[in-house]
Design a protein around this motif. Structure first.
Motif, PDB file in Angstrom:
ATOM      1  N   ASP A  78      -3.135   3.901  -0.584  1.00 55.75           N
ATOM      2  CA  ASP A  78      -2.199   2.868   0.243  1.00 55.75           C
ATOM      3  C   ASP A  78      -2.396   3.285   1.617  1.00 55.75           C
ATOM      4  O   ASP A  78      -2.100   4.389   2.160  1.00 55.75           O
ATOM      5  CB  ASP A  78      -0.589   3.426  -0.169  1.00 55.75           C
ATOM      6  CG  ASP A  78       0.297   1.952  -0.539  1.00 55.75           C
ATOM      7  OD1 ASP A  78      -0.354   0.810  -0.899  1.00 55.75           O
ATOM      8  OD2 ASP A  78       1.337   2.315  -0.649  1.00 55.75           O
TER       9      ASP A  78
ATOM     10  N   HIS B 266      -0.652   1.967   4.992  1.00 54.23           N
ATOM     11  CA  HIS B 266       0.189   1.046   5.681  1.00 54.23           C
ATOM     12  C   HIS B 266       0.194   1.167   7.038  1.00 54.23           C
ATOM     13  O   HIS B 266       0.178   2.133   7.616  1.00 54.23           O
ATOM     14  CB  HIS B 266       1.623   1.004   5.029  1.00 54.23           C
ATOM     15  CG  HIS B 266       1.882   0.554   3.596  1.00 54.23           C
ATOM     16  ND1 HIS B 266       1.352  -0.405   2.911  1.00 54.23           N
ATOM     17  CD2 HIS B 266       2.684   1.397   2.641  1.00 54.23           C
ATOM     18  CE1 HIS B 266       1.619  -0.467   1.925  1.00 54.23           C
ATOM     19  NE2 HIS B 266       2.450   0.754   1.602  1.00 54.23           N
TER      20      HIS B 266
ATOM     21  N   SER C  33       6.590  -4.170   3.226  1.00 59.22           N
ATOM     22  CA  SER C  33       7.276  -3.395   1.956  1.00 59.22           C
ATOM     23  C   SER C  33       8.275  -2.327   2.245  1.00 59.22           C
ATOM     24  O   SER C  33       8.925  -1.792   1.413  1.00 59.22           O
ATOM     25  CB  SER C  33       6.299  -2.743   1.112  1.00 59.22           C
ATOM     26  OG  SER C  33       5.771  -1.397   1.613  1.00 59.22           O
TER      27      SER C  33
ATOM     28  N   HIS D  97       5.983   4.931   3.640  1.00 60.10           N
ATOM     29  CA  HIS D  97       5.248   5.824   3.099  1.00 60.10           C
ATOM     30  C   HIS D  97       4.188   5.331   3.357  1.00 60.10           C
ATOM     31  O   HIS D  97       3.523   4.320   3.779  1.00 60.10           O
ATOM     32  CB  HIS D  97       5.642   5.610   1.650  1.00 60.10           C
ATOM     33  CG  HIS D  97       5.310   4.155   0.952  1.00 60.10           C
ATOM     34  ND1 HIS D  97       6.165   3.204   0.942  1.00 60.10           N
ATOM     35  CD2 HIS D  97       4.177   3.841   0.453  1.00 60.10           C
ATOM     36  CE1 HIS D  97       5.659   2.246   0.496  1.00 60.10           C
ATOM     37  NE2 HIS D  97       4.400   2.413   0.172  1.00 60.10           N
TER      38      HIS D  97
ATOM     39  N   GLU E  52       1.933  -7.347   0.770  1.00 60.38           N
ATOM     40  CA  GLU E  52       1.692  -6.242   0.030  1.00 60.38           C
ATOM     41  C   GLU E  52       0.659  -6.228  -0.866  1.00 60.38           C
ATOM     42  O   GLU E  52       0.082  -7.372  -1.132  1.00 60.38           O
ATOM     43  CB  GLU E  52       3.146  -6.199  -0.932  1.00 60.38           C
ATOM     44  CG  GLU E  52       3.130  -5.266  -1.961  1.00 60.38           C
ATOM     45  CD  GLU E  52       3.268  -3.657  -1.502  1.00 60.38           C
ATOM     46  OE1 GLU E  52       2.272  -3.450  -0.816  1.00 60.38           O
ATOM     47  OE2 GLU E  52       4.276  -3.050  -1.404  1.00 60.38           O
TER      48      GLU E  52
HETATM   49 ZN    ZN Z   1       2.923   1.000  -0.461  1.00 62.30          ZN
END
Ligand code: ZN
Ligand code: VGL
Length: 196
Positions: A60, A62, A68, A79, A111
Motif C-alpha cells: 500500500d 498512499h 481512503s 497509513h 482506492e
Molecule cells: Zn490503504
C-alpha cells in the motif's frame, strides 16, 4: 503435498509496518504471518537451482491526501504513506533481493485494494509464464481478498496461504465472509506443511 514448479509465483500482500502491532492500522496478530511467510519464501527461493521462483511483494503506497483517509472522508486513519517508516515492509520479513515490489493505491483519488489494480502485476506474471499463484499476507478481508478475487478472474489458479493471513475484522464476521467467497471462487487453502 504440493510440489512447486517453474510456473508458480508467490505473492506477499502488504506486510508493512503500519499493518503490524503498533502501526497506524494494525491488523490483530498481523505479526504472526511474518515467520510463516518466511517459510514460504524459503521454499520459493530453494525450489529453483539458479534463481528463486518469482516472489512478488505488494505494498500500500498512499500519498498523504489519499481518499481512503478519514481526513478526506474515507474509512481509515492515515497509513502506508509512501516513503515513511509505516509503509516499509516488516524488517523481520526475509524478502530476497530478487523480490518484485508492486506499489498500489498511489493515486490520491482512487482506492485500490487489489495488487492487480492499477499496476503491472498481471503483465509481469504473464511474461514469466506464471499459472499458479500462492497468496498470503494482510489483510484477509481487504487486500488479500481483492487480490485473490482478481487473480481468479484473470484465470490464475490460486492457493491461499491459510496460515499466513490475518483479518482486520471491522465487523467480526468479515474474515469468515472473505474466506467463504474465496472458497466459492475455487481457491485452494493450504498451509506451509503442504509444500514439499
Ligand atoms: Zn490503504
Ligand atoms: C488494506 C485497509 C486499507 C490492506 C489497505 O492492505 O488490506 N486495508 N488499506
Amino acid at each position: 503435498m504440493i510440489e512447486l514448479k517453474d510456473s508458480d509465483a508467490l505473492i506477499v500482500v502488504d506486510v508493512q509496518n503500519d499493518f503490524l502491532p503498533g502501526g497506524a492500522l494494525a491488523v490483530p496478530n498481523g505479526d504472526q504471518v511474518v515467520p510463516v511467510l518466511n517459510g514460504y519464501i524459503e521454499r520459493f527461493v530453494r525450489a529453483k537451482k539458479l534463481s528463486p521462483l518469482p516472489i512478488f511483494a505488494t505494498r500500500d503506497w498512499h500519498p498523504p491526501n489519499h481518499c481512503s483517509f478519514q481526513s478526506q472522508g474515507g474509512p481509515w486513519p492515515p497509513h502506508c504513506i509512501s516513503g515513511t517508516f509505516g509503509a516499509q515492509f516488516s524488517p523481520d520479513l526475509k524478502l530476497p533481493k530478487e523480490t518484485r515490489v508492486i506499489s498500489k493505491a498511489t493515486d490520491p483519488n482512487r482506492e485500490a485494494y487489489s495488487g492487480f489494480d492499477g499496476t503491472d502485476l498481471e503483465q509481469q506474471l504473464r511474461q514469466l509464464g506464471s499459472q499458479r499463484l500462492f497468496i498470503g499476507g494482510l489483510a484477509t478481508d481487504y487486500c488479500v481478498l481483492n487480490t485473490v478475487r482478481d487473480a481468479c478472474c484473470l484465470g490464475f489458479e490460486v492457493f491461499l496461504l491459510r496460515d499466513a493471513v490475518r483479518a482486520v475484522n471491522l465487523h467480526p464476521s468479515d474474515e469468515q465472509k472473505a474466506l467463504d467467497e474465496m472458497q466459492r471462487l475455487g481457491v485452494r487453502f493450504i498451509t506451509l506443511h503442504d509444500l514439499t
